[in-house]
Design a protein around this motif. Structure first.
Motif, PDB file in Angstrom:
ATOM      1  N   THR A 170       0.844  -1.197   0.000  1.00  0.00           N
ATOM      2  CA  THR A 170       0.000   0.000   0.000  1.00  0.00           C
ATOM      3  C   THR A 170       0.882   1.251   0.000  1.00  0.00           C
ATOM      4  O   THR A 170       2.075   1.185   0.324  1.00  0.00           O
TER       5      THR A 170
ATOM      6  N   GLU B  47       0.630   3.660   2.142  1.00  0.00           N
ATOM      7  CA  GLU B  47       1.042   3.911   3.532  1.00  0.00           C
ATOM      8  C   GLU B  47       2.247   3.061   3.925  1.00  0.00           C
ATOM      9  O   GLU B  47       3.188   3.554   4.548  1.00  0.00           O
TER      10      GLU B  47
ATOM     11  N   ILE C  76       1.379   8.940  11.206  1.00  0.00           N
ATOM     12  CA  ILE C  76       0.545   8.960  10.006  1.00  0.00           C
ATOM     13  C   ILE C  76      -0.719   9.718  10.392  1.00  0.00           C
ATOM     14  O   ILE C  76      -1.454   9.296  11.285  1.00  0.00           O
TER      15      ILE C  76
ATOM     16  N   THR D 184      -4.674   9.109   5.352  1.00  0.00           N
ATOM     17  CA  THR D 184      -4.385   8.441   4.085  1.00  0.00           C
ATOM     18  C   THR D 184      -5.617   8.552   3.190  1.00  0.00           C
ATOM     19  O   THR D 184      -6.745   8.662   3.676  1.00  0.00           O
ATOM     20  N   SER D 185      -5.377   8.536   1.894  1.00  0.00           N
ATOM     21  CA  SER D 185      -6.457   8.547   0.921  1.00  0.00           C
ATOM     22  C   SER D 185      -6.082   7.589  -0.200  1.00  0.00           C
ATOM     23  O   SER D 185      -4.992   7.693  -0.773  1.00  0.00           O
TER      24      SER D 185
ATOM     25  N   GLY E 138      -4.677   4.494  -2.199  1.00  0.00           N
ATOM     26  CA  GLY E 138      -3.380   3.868  -1.980  1.00  0.00           C
ATOM     27  C   GLY E 138      -3.404   2.412  -1.558  1.00  0.00           C
ATOM     28  O   GLY E 138      -2.423   1.907  -1.030  1.00  0.00           O
ATOM     29  N   THR E 139      -4.523   1.708  -1.812  1.00  0.00           N
ATOM     30  CA  THR E 139      -4.597   0.289  -1.459  1.00  0.00           C
ATOM     31  C   THR E 139      -4.317  -0.564  -2.703  1.00  0.00           C
ATOM     32  O   THR E 139      -4.024  -0.033  -3.780  1.00  0.00           O
TER      33      THR E 139
ATOM     34  N   GLY F 151      -2.462   7.329  -4.460  1.00  0.00           N
ATOM     35  CA  GLY F 151      -2.905   7.560  -3.095  1.00  0.00           C
ATOM     36  C   GLY F 151      -2.069   8.650  -2.450  1.00  0.00           C
ATOM     37  O   GLY F 151      -1.016   9.043  -2.979  1.00  0.00           O
ATOM     38  N   THR F 152      -2.555   9.142  -1.322  1.00  0.00           N
ATOM     39  CA  THR F 152      -1.806  10.145  -0.570  1.00  0.00           C
ATOM     40  C   THR F 152      -1.649   9.689   0.870  1.00  0.00           C
ATOM     41  O   THR F 152      -2.484   8.949   1.399  1.00  0.00           O
ATOM     42  N   VAL F 153      -0.569  10.153   1.486  1.00  0.00           N
ATOM     43  CA  VAL F 153      -0.326   9.910   2.903  1.00  0.00           C
ATOM     44  C   VAL F 153       0.147  11.223   3.506  1.00  0.00           C
ATOM     45  O   VAL F 153       1.131  11.800   3.050  1.00  0.00           O
ATOM     46  N   GLU F 154      -0.589  11.684   4.526  1.00  0.00           N
ATOM     47  CA  GLU F 154      -0.172  12.864   5.274  1.00  0.00           C
ATOM     48  C   GLU F 154       0.528  12.373   6.527  1.00  0.00           C
ATOM     49  O   GLU F 154       0.012  11.501   7.231  1.00  0.00           O
TER      50      GLU F 154
END
Length: 132
Positions: A36, A38, A82, A85-86, A88-89, A95-98
């Motif tokens: 993923t 993440e 973390i 997340t949006s 990204g699977t 996808g995004t990870v903040e």
């Protein structure tokens, strides 16, 4: 490869409840691929923590990857949060990870980096594209 006294049996720098060797170390060595966005983000954070520039470059999108990367030896990464997340699977192509990454500079100056990172699939694998 591992730096900063992080070995296979050490807790993984990414913050998950696993040893480095069973968690991000498996991605760094090439035994596994991050499933993923993440997990790729976590493994890239761990690569910063252990000083694995080859992994960082290998997991950077070919269109945005720098020709080389030099890490600042004065920075010791101390924790990862973390925040969101949006997508990204396994069912997504992006996808995004903040996140917020914490560090100590020169062993005594706390610092942090807050970023919203974009990830995409390239040749079937998750790679870091850029920061928003």
């Amino acid at each position: 490869m591992p730096g900063n006294s992080i070995g296979p049996a050490s807790p993984c720098p990414c913050g998950l409840d696993a040893s480095y060797g069973d968690c991000c170390g498996a991605y760094h060595s090439g035994r596994k691929q991050a499933p993923t966005a993440e997990r790729l983000m976590r493994s890239r954070y761990s690569a910063f923590a252990v000083g694995d520039t080859a992994y960082l470059l290998r997991t950077w999108h070919s269109g945005t990857r720098p020709p080389s990367l030099e890490l600042d030896a004065r920075v010791r990464w101390t924790g990862l949060e973390i925040l969101a997340t949006s997508d990204g699977t396994a069912f997504h192509q992006e996808g995004t990870v903040e996140f917020r990454a914490h560090s100590l500079v020169r062993g005594r100056h706390p610092d942090s980096q807050h970023e919203l990172s974009r990830f995409v699939r390239e040749n079937g694998s998750w790679v870091y594209l850029d920061a928003v």
